[in-house]
Design an enzyme around this catalytic site. Structure first.
Site, PDB file in Angstrom:
ATOM      1  N   ASN A   5       0.868  -1.185   0.000  1.00 48.28           N
ATOM      2  CA  ASN A   5       0.000   0.000   0.000  1.00 48.28           C
ATOM      3  C   ASN A   5       0.902   1.232   0.000  1.00 48.28           C
ATOM      4  O   ASN A   5       1.480   1.568   1.031  1.00 48.28           O
ATOM      5  CB  ASN A   5      -0.890  -0.045   1.254  1.00 48.28           C
ATOM      6  CG  ASN A   5      -1.670   1.251   1.469  1.00 48.28           C
ATOM      7  OD1 ASN A   5      -1.773   2.084   0.567  1.00 48.28           O
ATOM      8  ND2 ASN A   5      -2.226   1.409   2.664  1.00 48.28           N
TER       9      ASN A   5
ATOM     10  N   LYS B 267       0.053   4.226  -0.243  1.00 47.80           N
ATOM     11  CA  LYS B 267      -0.611   5.426   0.315  1.00 47.80           C
ATOM     12  C   LYS B 267      -0.413   6.591  -0.665  1.00 47.80           C
ATOM     13  O   LYS B 267      -0.323   6.348  -1.870  1.00 47.80           O
ATOM     14  CB  LYS B 267      -0.089   5.723   1.722  1.00 47.80           C
ATOM     15  CG  LYS B 267      -0.139   4.466   2.603  1.00 47.80           C
ATOM     16  CD  LYS B 267       0.056   4.723   4.053  1.00 47.80           C
ATOM     17  CE  LYS B 267      -0.051   3.392   4.800  1.00 47.80           C
ATOM     18  NZ  LYS B 267       0.017   3.544   6.234  1.00 47.80           N
TER      19      LYS B 267
ATOM     20  N   HIS C  50      -9.479   1.110   5.309  1.00 50.27           N
ATOM     21  CA  HIS C  50      -8.162   1.349   5.909  1.00 50.27           C
ATOM     22  C   HIS C  50      -8.321   2.351   7.051  1.00 50.27           C
ATOM     23  O   HIS C  50      -9.125   3.283   6.967  1.00 50.27           O
ATOM     24  CB  HIS C  50      -7.187   1.886   4.852  1.00 50.27           C
ATOM     25  CG  HIS C  50      -5.780   1.943   5.357  1.00 50.27           C
ATOM     26  ND1 HIS C  50      -5.339   2.955   6.166  1.00 50.27           N
ATOM     27  CD2 HIS C  50      -4.740   1.084   5.215  1.00 50.27           C
ATOM     28  CE1 HIS C  50      -4.071   2.718   6.498  1.00 50.27           C
ATOM     29  NE2 HIS C  50      -3.685   1.592   5.923  1.00 50.27           N
TER      30      HIS C  50
ATOM     31  N   GLU D 163      -6.687   4.825   7.955  1.00 50.23           N
ATOM     32  CA  GLU D 163      -6.515   6.250   7.602  1.00 50.23           C
ATOM     33  C   GLU D 163      -7.786   6.807   6.958  1.00 50.23           C
ATOM     34  O   GLU D 163      -8.095   7.991   7.113  1.00 50.23           O
ATOM     35  CB  GLU D 163      -5.281   6.410   6.689  1.00 50.23           C
ATOM     36  CG  GLU D 163      -3.999   6.235   7.503  1.00 50.23           C
ATOM     37  CD  GLU D 163      -2.795   5.717   6.724  1.00 50.23           C
ATOM     38  OE1 GLU D 163      -2.808   5.754   5.488  1.00 50.23           O
ATOM     39  OE2 GLU D 163      -1.836   5.265   7.385  1.00 50.23           O
TER      40      GLU D 163
ATOM     41  N   GLY E 255       2.755   2.539  10.595  1.00 52.66           N
ATOM     42  CA  GLY E 255       3.687   3.647  10.385  1.00 52.66           C
ATOM     43  C   GLY E 255       4.437   4.063  11.641  1.00 52.66           C
ATOM     44  O   GLY E 255       5.054   5.121  11.667  1.00 52.66           O
TER      45      GLY E 255
ATOM     46  N   SER F  96       3.699  -1.892  10.159  1.00 56.33           N
ATOM     47  CA  SER F  96       5.170  -1.897  10.265  1.00 56.33           C
ATOM     48  C   SER F  96       5.814  -3.233   9.881  1.00 56.33           C
ATOM     49  O   SER F  96       6.811  -3.636  10.475  1.00 56.33           O
ATOM     50  CB  SER F  96       5.604  -1.459  11.665  1.00 56.33           C
ATOM     51  OG  SER F  96       5.185  -0.123  11.910  1.00 56.33           O
TER      52      SER F  96
END
Ligand code: PGA
Length: 252
Positions: free
Chosen positions: A12, A14, A97, A99, A175, A214
């Site tokens: 991903n 992003k 997701h 986010e 992240g 991560s």
């Protein structure tokens, strides 16, 4: 989506990358003998046509999008319909997701709408679930992830997950450099599979459940040894071709 012994590794990106990055990334992948892994790359949607072009020489690598509209084509400014993603050789799409949940206030009901729109068009939705740090500390992890399945289950039952993927992504691990331990992740993956199993054991058995948060080359192999971890959804580490390839090779 039939589960096989092959792991599925999805990158991903992003909101990262550039035309130059797309070209260099796929060039690097094409110079490599790819491992026996299902590989999916989800660049920003604007790069899907360019990526699709590069992937003509790399049939093993599939494309995914990071989001999709819940609607059919029409007056929805700024959105991209599932049928448009398919036109650009997209096979997969992330839905829910964290986010999107956090910055766009997407609710479980809206996420379910996107999930069903993707499936109806023939895309494979990857439903992302996961708890925040506060929820983990309050021992709400299990309740949170199960509740994130419930809109979909109550509307269409477990068969909705036939032809779909799940991704467990603890929000506190995204992240941050903090990864769930293989045991922590496995416990949630098992719970997710058992939840689906409560409705339909065949679907539960076949369902691929990815771990995200991560993931990097240094921790992927230990995660992949867990019986209910069927692959990974990789953010930051998927931007570097070498690191991404090393993760894809970790299933040995
Ligand atoms: P990360 O992101 O690998 O950078 O933690 C994972 C994700 O958000 O899918």
């Amino acid at each position: 989506m039939t589960k096989t012994s092959k792991k599925l590794i999805a990158g991903n990106w992003k909101m990262n990358g550039s035309q130059q990055h797309v070209a260099a990334f796929f060039q690097r992948l094409s110079q490599h003998t790819l491992p026996n892994t299902e590989i999916v790359v989800c660049p920003p949607s604007i790069y899907l046509p360019q990526a699709a072009q590069s992937l003509k020489a790399l049939p093993q690598v599939k494309l995914g999008a990071q989001d999709v509209s819940a609607h059919l084509p029409g007056a929805y400014t700024g959105e991209i319909a599932a049928s448009m993603l398919l036109e650009h050789d997209c096979r997969y799409v992330l839905v829910g997701h964290s986010e999107r949940r956090e910055y766009h206030q997407e609710t479980d009901a809206q996420i379910a709408d996107k999930f069903f729109a993707a499936k109806a068009a023939g895309l494979i939705p990857v439903l992302c679930v996961g708890e925040t740090h506060a929820q983990r500390l309050a021992e709400q992890t299990n309740a949170v992830v199960v509740s994130q399945l419930s809109d979909i289950l109550s509307r269409q039952g477990a068969t909705a997950f036939d032809g779909a993927l799940l991704a467990y992504e603890p929000v506190w691990a995204i992240g941050t450099g903090l990864t769930a331990t293989p045991e922590q992740a496995e416990a949630v993956h098992l719970l997710l599979r058992e939840t689906i199993d409560g409705y339909d054991s065949t679907v539960a058995e076949r369902l691929s459940i990815l771990y995200g948060g991560s993931v990097k080359a240094a921790n992927a192999a230990a995660l992949f040894k867990m019986p209910n971890i069927d692959g990974a959804l990789v953010g930051g580490a998927s931007l570097q071709a070498e690191e991404f390839l090393a993760i894809c090779e970790s299933n040995k």
